[in-house]
Scaffold this motif. Sequence first.
Motif, PDB file in Angstrom:
ATOM      1  N   PHE A   1       0.764   4.474   6.368  1.00  0.00           N
ATOM      2  CA  PHE A   1       0.078   4.521   5.072  1.00  0.00           C
ATOM      3  C   PHE A   1      -0.062   5.961   4.569  1.00  0.00           C
ATOM      4  CE2 PHE A   1      -1.326   0.169   6.153  1.00  0.00           C
ATOM      5  CZ  PHE A   1      -0.979  -0.457   4.960  1.00  0.00           C
TER       6      PHE A   1
ATOM      7  N   SER B   1       3.136   7.745  -3.241  1.00  0.00           N
ATOM      8  CA  SER B   1       2.303   7.593  -4.436  1.00  0.00           C
ATOM      9  C   SER B   1       2.198   8.903  -5.198  1.00  0.00           C
ATOM     10  CB  SER B   1       0.903   7.098  -4.043  1.00  0.00           C
ATOM     11  OG  SER B   1       0.953   5.806  -3.482  1.00  0.00           O
TER      12      SER B   1
ATOM     13  N   ARG C   1       2.058   0.881  -3.341  1.00  0.00           N
ATOM     14  CA  ARG C   1       1.070   0.285  -2.434  1.00  0.00           C
ATOM     15  C   ARG C   1       1.449  -1.153  -2.087  1.00  0.00           C
ATOM     16  NH1 ARG C   1      -2.449   2.578  -6.435  1.00  0.00           N
ATOM     17  NH2 ARG C   1      -3.206   4.640  -5.776  1.00  0.00           N
TER      18      ARG C   1
END
Length: 231
Positions: free
Chosen positions: A81, A88, A101
């Motif tokens: 992540f 992102s 996401r």
Amino acid sequence: MLSPLDYAIWILTSAMELGVVYCALRTRSFLRFFPLNFYMLVALASDVARFTILHHYGFSSANYLYFYYYSDALLTICLFFALMALYSHVFKEMGAAFYVRIGAIIVLVLTAAVCFMMVMHSEHRLVTRFVSELSQNLHFVGAILTYVLWSAVKKLRETRTRLIQFTLALGVYFSAFAASFAMSVLYPGSPYSGLATYAMGLWLPLAWGYTFLKVPEGARLATSRVAAGAR
């Protein structure tokens, strides 16, 4: 049994993980790159918990073995992540952060599903084998996605120095671990696999800490240098 060198590297790695968080706080970048700092905090907590379990139960105990595999899988997911957070940042100006996401969740679920199918017929320690396979496969997936991200960085002429250095550091980390796993399969018992683990455990906090501390938030590479990397 662990040697004094093993303990020294363990302590040094934990200190460097804490150092990354300190550097991020000092440069007021903790929240901006929260997933990266969260990974370092989880890694630090995992190191402390592993040492505590090791001290109470021993290196060869089932307690330490299970905790090691479960915590390693958790760390790999957190790092995955963190990588998606870099995605992102790169695609934020295109308004694609939300889709990044969603894509991250889909990739994680698919990887977990494949890992479960690989071990579903295991008669013993199904959960342990599952988390072990998940950790290994996520390292391979992470290596591939980091190369994809680097390609996007070059194509989009991304010039933010911090993002570039974070990405390159992750690329080295994931690639080394993927190679280490492959070597352990091809050459069981090889000492080089353990050396790679130690080296990368030190490499990532060193690279990220340096980036937080020495690379200013607004620093950018010359467009010509990014373009040259794309050739």
